[in-house]
Design a protein around this motif. Structure first.
Motif, PDB file in Angstrom:
ATOM      1  N   UNK A 216       0.805  -1.213   0.000  1.00  0.00           N
ATOM      2  CA  UNK A 216       0.000   0.000   0.000  1.00  0.00           C
ATOM      3  C   UNK A 216       0.841   1.266   0.000  1.00  0.00           C
ATOM      4  N   UNK A 217       0.275   2.306  -0.589  1.00  0.00           N
ATOM      5  CA  UNK A 217       0.841   3.645  -0.562  1.00  0.00           C
ATOM      6  C   UNK A 217      -0.326   4.624  -0.442  1.00  0.00           C
ATOM      7  N   UNK A 218      -0.178   5.626   0.423  1.00  0.00           N
ATOM      8  CA  UNK A 218      -1.224   6.618   0.617  1.00  0.00           C
ATOM      9  C   UNK A 218      -0.717   7.986   0.183  1.00  0.00           C
ATOM     10  N   UNK A 219      -1.593   8.756  -0.430  1.00  0.00           N
ATOM     11  CA  UNK A 219      -1.244  10.097  -0.869  1.00  0.00           C
ATOM     12  C   UNK A 219      -2.321  11.065  -0.390  1.00  0.00           C
ATOM     13  N   UNK A 220      -1.888  12.206   0.132  1.00  0.00           N
ATOM     14  CA  UNK A 220      -2.834  13.233   0.557  1.00  0.00           C
ATOM     15  C   UNK A 220      -3.123  14.177  -0.605  1.00  0.00           C
ATOM     16  N   UNK A 221      -4.039  15.110  -0.384  1.00  0.00           N
ATOM     17  CA  UNK A 221      -4.464  16.032  -1.446  1.00  0.00           C
ATOM     18  C   UNK A 221      -3.552  17.253  -1.572  1.00  0.00           C
ATOM     19  N   UNK A 222      -2.467  17.317  -0.799  1.00  0.00           N
ATOM     20  CA  UNK A 222      -1.545  18.456  -0.914  1.00  0.00           C
ATOM     21  C   UNK A 222      -0.923  18.489  -2.297  1.00  0.00           C
ATOM     22  N   UNK A 223      -1.012  19.636  -2.959  1.00  0.00           N
ATOM     23  CA  UNK A 223      -0.510  19.755  -4.328  1.00  0.00           C
ATOM     24  C   UNK A 223      -0.148  21.209  -4.595  1.00  0.00           C
ATOM     25  N   UNK A 224       0.587  21.436  -5.681  1.00  0.00           N
ATOM     26  CA  UNK A 224       0.844  22.798  -6.118  1.00  0.00           C
ATOM     27  C   UNK A 224      -0.470  23.464  -6.531  1.00  0.00           C
ATOM     28  N   UNK A 225      -0.606  24.760  -6.316  1.00  0.00           N
ATOM     29  CA  UNK A 225      -1.810  25.454  -6.815  1.00  0.00           C
ATOM     30  C   UNK A 225      -1.799  25.492  -8.337  1.00  0.00           C
ATOM     31  N   UNK A 226      -2.974  25.621  -8.923  1.00  0.00           N
ATOM     32  CA  UNK A 226      -3.063  25.744 -10.382  1.00  0.00           C
ATOM     33  C   UNK A 226      -2.296  26.974 -10.834  1.00  0.00           C
ATOM     34  N   UNK A 227      -1.618  26.853 -11.959  1.00  0.00           N
ATOM     35  CA  UNK A 227      -0.786  27.954 -12.449  1.00  0.00           C
ATOM     36  C   UNK A 227      -0.781  27.975 -13.968  1.00  0.00           C
ATOM     37  N   UNK A 228      -0.338  29.101 -14.501  1.00  0.00           N
ATOM     38  CA  UNK A 228      -0.160  29.237 -15.944  1.00  0.00           C
ATOM     39  C   UNK A 228       1.320  29.120 -16.290  1.00  0.00           C
ATOM     40  N   UNK A 229       1.583  28.632 -17.475  1.00  0.00           N
ATOM     41  CA  UNK A 229       2.971  28.465 -17.905  1.00  0.00           C
ATOM     42  C   UNK A 229       3.701  29.803 -17.925  1.00  0.00           C
ATOM     43  N   UNK A 230       2.973  30.867 -18.265  1.00  0.00           N
ATOM     44  CA  UNK A 230       3.596  32.188 -18.314  1.00  0.00           C
ATOM     45  C   UNK A 230       4.036  32.662 -16.929  1.00  0.00           C
TER      46      UNK A 230
END
Length: 347
Positions: A216-230
């Motif tokens: 098993x492996x567990x992952x939380x919802x922590x993530x980078x915020x949405x961003x634009x390439x620019x």
């Protein structure tokens, strides 16, 4: 933080040391049972691809305080699974965090294995299977740019010091959904589309020789915020007067415990690597790349001017509490953002 689930191991750690090979002489010595990791692998060819089947690799460690602690594949304690107590006459009682209570008869043990009877038959536990040579599995969020906006996916990575069997290295998302991972120099990788970013469990499955392993492996919802390439403004250019040197710049990514990695590989072939750095801090977002740049791999002098190569910057969010210089850092990733461009070296 993502962790391997160990609650199901029940008596996998019931190692009761100082044992005779003669069942008649066996006497339980609780002073020898603490501080030892015991493995019980119930994965077989019949259940290796099942997500719902709970027969997974389990590792537990008995603590002198009476706690049973779950241990992940990296040897890190990641949970308290329950408590134990000595009932005498080679019997242990275990109270699990899920409310279940069990009684176990210890029949025999040596320095490498333990045999117990749980009332339904014998089970054998060992100190460490020989085929688990630094086996690790990691699930993390992968953010790629689509039409200039970052879009999240699930990423997977398994590695082991022993070779794994092609076609049997899987990330299991459910009984109906699995991803076959691809081999990149014995690091197996893959990705999957997702409907939303959320806490979730992943099960990895692989075959090493004739042995199957599922964990098993567990992952939380922590993530980078949405961003634009620019917003990233990732640029690279040949330094004036230095045709074999790239000057690379980018803007800092938001988030805690974020580091960076630089790579160069053949276009459309991520496994054909010509440069790979370790993790490094932001440092004003400037990076110089040439044949002398220190990295895990530097074969930039082998670049063929007739071929095309990809330059990739990866922003890496590590799990909370993981240091970038730790030997386990790159197997404890929470999220990544990939930004790519053509590599101008050799043009």
């Amino acid at each position: 933080m993502k962790k391997l689930g160990m609650l199901g191991l029940i008596v996998g750690s019931l190692w009761l040391g100082s044992c005779s090979d003669d069942d008649k002489d066996f006497m339980l010595d609780v002073n020898r049972m603490t501080g030892v990791d015991w493995y019980y692998n119930r994965t077989t060819s019949k259940n290796y691809s099942s997500f719902s089947d709970e027969n997974v690799l389990e590792i537990n460690r008995f603590d002198k305080s009476g706690e049973i602690k779950g241990v992940d594949l990296r040897g890190v304690i990641d949970s308290v699974a329950g408590t134990w107590r000595d009932e005498g006459e080679n019997i242990l009682a275990v109270d699990w965090k899920n409310g279940n209570s069990e009684t176990w008869m210890v029949e025999n043990c040596t320095s490498k294995k333990l045999v117990v009877n749980n009332g339904w038959g014998e089970r054998e536990y060992i100190t460490r299977p020989s085929y688990l040579e630094n086996l690790t599995g990691d699930a993390f969020w992968v953010n790629k740019f689509v039409d200039g906006v970052s879009k999240p996916q699930l990423g997977f990575r398994i590695s082991n010091d022993r070779s794994m069997r092609q076609g049997f290295v899987l990330a299991l998302l459910s009984d109906d959904e699995s991803v076959k991972l691809k081999n990149y120099n014995n690091v197996w990788k893959g990705e999957a589309d997702i409907s939303r970013v959320e806490d979730r469990r992943i099960r990895f499955s692989c075959r090493i020789g004739s042995d199957y392993v599922k964990f098993d492996e567990f992952i939380t919802a922590d993530n980078f915020p949405s961003m634009r390439l620019t917003d990233i403004d990732f640029t690279s250019s040949i330094k004036a007067g230095y045709p074999n040197q790239l000057e690379i710049e980018w803007n800092k990514f938001e988030g805690e415990n974020v580091y960076y990695k630089m790579e160069v590989y053949s276009k459309d072939n991520e496994a054909d690597v010509y440069f790979e750095s370790g993790l490094f801090p932001y440092d004003n977002g400037k990076y110089t790349l040439n044949g002398s740049t220190i990295g895990k791999i530097n074969k930039l002098d082998k670049i063929d001017s007739k071929k095309e190569y990809t330059l990739r910057l990866t922003a890496v969010m590590l799990e909370a509490g993981v240091a970038s210089n730790s030997v386990i850092a790159e197997s404890r990733i929470q999220a990544v953002v990939y930004v790519t461009d053509k590599c101008l070296l050799g043009r």
